[in-house]
Design a protein around this motif. Structure first.
Motif, mmCIF file in Angstrom:
data_model
loop_
_atom_site.group_PDB
_atom_site.id
_atom_site.type_symbol
_atom_site.label_atom_id
_atom_site.label_comp_id
_atom_site.label_asym_id
_atom_site.label_seq_id
_atom_site.Cartn_x
_atom_site.Cartn_y
_atom_site.Cartn_z
ATOM 1 N N THR A 62 -1.112 5.125 4.727
ATOM 2 C CA THR A 62 -0.996 3.723 5.151
ATOM 3 C C THR A 62 -0.638 3.642 6.630
ATOM 4 O O THR A 62 -1.204 2.827 7.368
ATOM 5 C CB THR A 62 0.057 2.993 4.295
ATOM 6 N N LEU A 75 0.812 -1.213 0.000
ATOM 7 C CA LEU A 75 0.000 0.000 0.000
ATOM 8 C C LEU A 75 0.847 1.266 0.000
ATOM 9 O O LEU A 75 0.435 2.277 -0.549
ATOM 10 C CB LEU A 75 -0.907 0.024 1.235
ATOM 11 N N ILE A 76 2.028 1.193 0.606
ATOM 12 C CA ILE A 76 2.845 2.403 0.709
ATOM 13 C C ILE A 76 3.345 2.885 -0.642
ATOM 14 O O ILE A 76 3.723 4.045 -0.774
ATOM 15 C CB ILE A 76 4.038 2.224 1.678
ATOM 16 N N VAL A 118 -2.196 6.708 -2.298
ATOM 17 C CA VAL A 118 -2.270 6.202 -0.923
ATOM 18 C C VAL A 118 -1.029 6.674 -0.177
ATOM 19 O O VAL A 118 -1.106 7.517 0.694
ATOM 20 C CB VAL A 118 -2.390 4.662 -0.881
ATOM 21 N N ILE A 148 6.679 1.207 8.266
ATOM 22 C CA ILE A 148 6.455 2.304 7.320
ATOM 23 C C ILE A 148 7.204 3.550 7.773
ATOM 24 O O ILE A 148 7.842 4.234 6.957
ATOM 25 C CB ILE A 148 4.950 2.594 7.193
ATOM 26 N N ALA A 184 -3.704 4.485 8.622
ATOM 27 C CA ALA A 184 -4.668 3.381 8.594
ATOM 28 C C ALA A 184 -4.261 2.274 9.564
ATOM 29 O O ALA A 184 -5.098 1.777 10.339
ATOM 30 C CB ALA A 184 -4.780 2.828 7.176
ATOM 31 N N PHE A 185 -2.983 1.895 9.555
ATOM 32 C CA PHE A 185 -2.536 0.826 10.446
ATOM 33 C C PHE A 185 -2.560 1.265 11.916
ATOM 34 O O PHE A 185 -2.943 0.485 12.791
ATOM 35 C CB PHE A 185 -1.147 0.322 10.058
ATOM 36 N N ARG A 233 2.762 6.653 1.979
ATOM 37 C CA ARG A 233 3.249 6.208 3.283
ATOM 38 C C ARG A 233 2.398 6.743 4.435
ATOM 39 O O ARG A 233 2.053 6.025 5.355
ATOM 40 C CB ARG A 233 4.707 6.640 3.478
#
Length: 152
Positions: free
Chosen positions: A14, A3-4, A9, A55, A17-18, A11
């Protein structure tokens, strides 16, 4: 982690989100009464906690110019180690109070991670790595990349 590298989207989104998923999961883990469900939820939580830090490590290596990259990453690593050495003390106190409190404190710390990532305005996706410190200083005046790019 792919995703990064997705266009649109990046870094920051993402990591946010995490961090957010980990925060919600930390609040839900104490609700599981089955040992198997509690174990699986903790394993999911561990994965969700590790992802944003992976990330952030990538972001940190892209933020520092080549001349300062090793020192910058070493500083980030040493800060992480200090936090890692304080964690067992905090964990022991929280568990002595309540298991639920332990997960609530973890959720609060993850919430700080969400907030810090939201407030940090730079996206490193598709940016050239800086070689010298003066290049990084020159780029300070650049417009900050919004979290979600508008497409027209």
């Amino acid at each position: 982690m792919w995703l990064i590298d997705l266009e649109g989207v990046g870094r920051r989104a993402t990591a946010i989100a995490f961090f957010s998923l980990a925060c919600v999961t930390a609040l839900c883990v104490p609700l599981f009464t089955s040992p198997t469900a509690f174990f699986v939820a903790n394993m999911l939580l561990k994965t969700l906690i590790n992802a944003p830090f992976c990330i952030l490590y990538v972001m940190a290596s892209e933020l520092y110019p080549t001349t300062h990259r090793a020192s910058g990453i070493a500083f980030c690593s040493s800060t992480s180690r200090v936090a890692g050495s304080v964690t067992p003390i905090m964990l022991a106190w929280c568990v002595a109070q309540s298991v639920t409190l332990t997960y609530q404190v973890l959720a609060a710390i993850l919430g700080v991670g969400v907030l810090a990532t939201l407030l940090y305005g730079h996206e490193t996706l598709n940016h050239n790595l800086k070689t010298f410190a003066f290049e990084a200083v020159e780029d300070e005046d650049e417009e900050r990349t919004p979290l979600k790019s508008s497409t027209r």
